[in-house]
Design an enzyme around this catalytic site. Structure first.
Site, PDB file in Angstrom:
ATOM      1  N   HIS A 253      -5.896  -4.534  11.539  1.00 50.59           N
ATOM      2  CA  HIS A 253      -4.822  -3.382  11.330  1.00 50.59           C
ATOM      3  C   HIS A 253      -5.198  -2.329  12.530  1.00 50.59           C
ATOM      4  O   HIS A 253      -4.499  -2.174  12.821  1.00 50.59           O
ATOM      5  CB  HIS A 253      -5.309  -3.189  10.017  1.00 50.59           C
ATOM      6  CG  HIS A 253      -4.674  -3.452   9.013  1.00 50.59           C
ATOM      7  ND1 HIS A 253      -5.507  -4.148   8.217  1.00 50.59           N
ATOM      8  CD2 HIS A 253      -3.509  -4.498   8.957  1.00 50.59           C
ATOM      9  CE1 HIS A 253      -5.164  -4.372   7.354  1.00 50.59           C
ATOM     10  NE2 HIS A 253      -3.348  -4.988   7.455  1.00 50.59           N
TER      11      HIS A 253
ATOM     12  N   LYS B  55       1.289  -5.539  -6.351  1.00 55.68           N
ATOM     13  CA  LYS B  55       0.911  -6.694  -5.324  1.00 55.68           C
ATOM     14  C   LYS B  55      -0.336  -6.166  -6.204  1.00 55.68           C
ATOM     15  O   LYS B  55      -1.345  -7.425  -6.018  1.00 55.68           O
ATOM     16  CB  LYS B  55       0.871  -6.382  -4.135  1.00 55.68           C
ATOM     17  CG  LYS B  55       1.911  -7.139  -3.254  1.00 55.68           C
ATOM     18  CD  LYS B  55       1.175  -6.991  -1.991  1.00 55.68           C
ATOM     19  CE  LYS B  55       2.434  -7.947  -0.932  1.00 55.68           C
ATOM     20  NZ  LYS B  55       1.887  -7.847   0.741  1.00 55.68           N
TER      21      LYS B  55
ATOM     22  N   ARG C 257       1.104 -12.167  13.757  1.00 56.00           N
ATOM     23  CA  ARG C 257      -0.370 -12.938  13.709  1.00 56.00           C
ATOM     24  C   ARG C 257      -0.312 -14.746  14.124  1.00 56.00           C
ATOM     25  O   ARG C 257      -0.780 -14.714  14.727  1.00 56.00           O
ATOM     26  CB  ARG C 257      -1.254 -13.015  12.862  1.00 56.00           C
ATOM     27  CG  ARG C 257      -1.673 -11.001  12.209  1.00 56.00           C
ATOM     28  CD  ARG C 257      -2.314 -11.252  10.922  1.00 56.00           C
ATOM     29  NE  ARG C 257      -1.186 -11.900   9.563  1.00 56.00           N
ATOM     30  CZ  ARG C 257      -1.690 -11.992   8.649  1.00 56.00           C
ATOM     31  NH1 ARG C 257      -3.297 -11.496   8.239  1.00 56.00           N
ATOM     32  NH2 ARG C 257      -1.011 -11.912   8.397  1.00 56.00           N
TER      33      ARG C 257
ATOM     34  N   SER D 206      -7.068  -9.507   5.173  1.00 57.07           N
ATOM     35  CA  SER D 206      -6.966  -8.872   3.936  1.00 57.07           C
ATOM     36  C   SER D 206      -6.718  -9.241   2.848  1.00 57.07           C
ATOM     37  O   SER D 206      -8.763  -9.703   2.434  1.00 57.07           O
ATOM     38  CB  SER D 206      -6.459  -7.180   3.774  1.00 57.07           C
ATOM     39  OG  SER D 206      -5.569  -6.337   4.657  1.00 57.07           O
TER      40      SER D 206
HETATM   41  O1  PNS Z   1       0.853  -5.102   4.336  1.00 54.88           O
HETATM   42  P1  PNS Z   1       2.132  -5.661   3.668  1.00 54.88           P
HETATM   43  O2  PNS Z   1       1.262  -5.652   2.191  1.00 54.88           O
HETATM   44  O3  PNS Z   1       2.698  -6.328   4.119  1.00 54.88           O
HETATM   45  O4  PNS Z   1       2.712  -4.169   3.313  1.00 54.88           O
HETATM   46  C1  PNS Z   1       4.175  -4.470   3.083  1.00 54.88           C
HETATM   47  C2  PNS Z   1       5.439  -3.622   2.831  1.00 54.88           C
HETATM   48  C3  PNS Z   1       4.571  -2.130   2.144  1.00 54.88           C
HETATM   49  C4  PNS Z   1       5.380  -3.081   4.125  1.00 54.88           C
HETATM   50  C5  PNS Z   1       6.346  -3.924   2.798  1.00 54.88           C
HETATM   51  O5  PNS Z   1       6.398  -4.212   1.373  1.00 54.88           O
HETATM   52  C6  PNS Z   1       7.346  -2.494   2.349  1.00 54.88           C
HETATM   53  O6  PNS Z   1       8.091  -2.187   3.590  1.00 54.88           O
HETATM   54  N1  PNS Z   1       7.594  -1.573   0.696  1.00 54.88           N
HETATM   55  C7  PNS Z   1       8.551  -0.828   1.057  1.00 54.88           C
HETATM   56  C8  PNS Z   1       9.682  -0.928   0.416  1.00 54.88           C
HETATM   57  C9  PNS Z   1      11.039  -1.232   0.832  1.00 54.88           C
HETATM   58  O7  PNS Z   1      11.071  -0.791   1.454  1.00 54.88           O
HETATM   59  N2  PNS Z   1      11.375  -2.680   0.604  1.00 54.88           N
HETATM   60  C10 PNS Z   1      12.236  -2.726   1.242  1.00 54.88           C
HETATM   61  C11 PNS Z   1      11.654  -3.876   2.356  1.00 54.88           C
HETATM   62  S1  PNS Z   1      13.084  -4.862   3.047  1.00 54.88           S
END
Ligand code: PNS
Length: 159
Positions: free
Chosen positions: A17, A41, A90, A128
């Protein structure tokens, strides 16, 4: 002012990150590292813990700000007047989900671009989830995460 959001669960923040943060901050005037509440999650680290670990690492880097967001990412990006969302890519296995999310976000708000950055090759296997598993099983994670995160993981898995 070119501003980008780097969103994620950061449960916990890894060297991968931070590598992405370093790359992003060279491209934008400001990078906002935004921790999603993401309760569905079931994160290992609370929101406060994830923010603290990020504040002590990414938060110390010039033109980087650490914060949290709830609800839709694109709504948060709009409120922050950000023109881009940064995601680390990645491996091919990341692609399908990231592609879907990027296109969905574009449908919701066409003015915000998703930009994929590739971390250093040595971090392409890093996640993670794996770091937590290694720490849980008593392995050494110090090469994969900042020292403060190694300590925090040690406390979580005190036997
Ligand atoms: O580190 P991660 O868990 O891969 O991050 C995922 C994240 C937080 C970027 C994604 O779940 C997110 O954008 N959540 C906010 C809710 C949202 O906007 N959902 C619609 C996505 S199209």
């Amino acid at each position: 002012m070119k501003r980008a959001i780097y969103p994620g669960s950061f449960d916990p923040v890894t060297n991968g990150h931070l590598d992405v943060v370093e790359r992003a901050r060279k491209l934008f005037d400001e990078v906002i590292v935004a921790v999603a509440h993401n309760d569905e999650k079931l994160p290992m680290f609370s929101l406060e813990e994830r923010l603290e670990l990020l504040n002590q690492t990414a938060g110390k880097i010039d033109n980087v700000r650490v914060t949290q967001f709830d609800g839709l990412l694109i709504e948060f990006a709009r409120n922050e007047k950000a023109s881009a969302v940064i995601r680390g890519l990645r491996a091919v296995s990341d692609f399908e989900f990231e592609f879907q999310m990027a296109l969905m976000n574009r449908k919701l708000e066409s003015s915000v671009e998703t930009i994929f950055l590739m971390p250093k090759e040595e971090y392409t296997y890093l996640s993670s989830r794996l770091v937590k598993e290694i720490a849980r099983l008593g392995g050494d994670v110090s090469k994969f995460v900042p020292a403060i995160v190694t300590t925090a993981l040690g406390k979580k898995f005190k036997r």
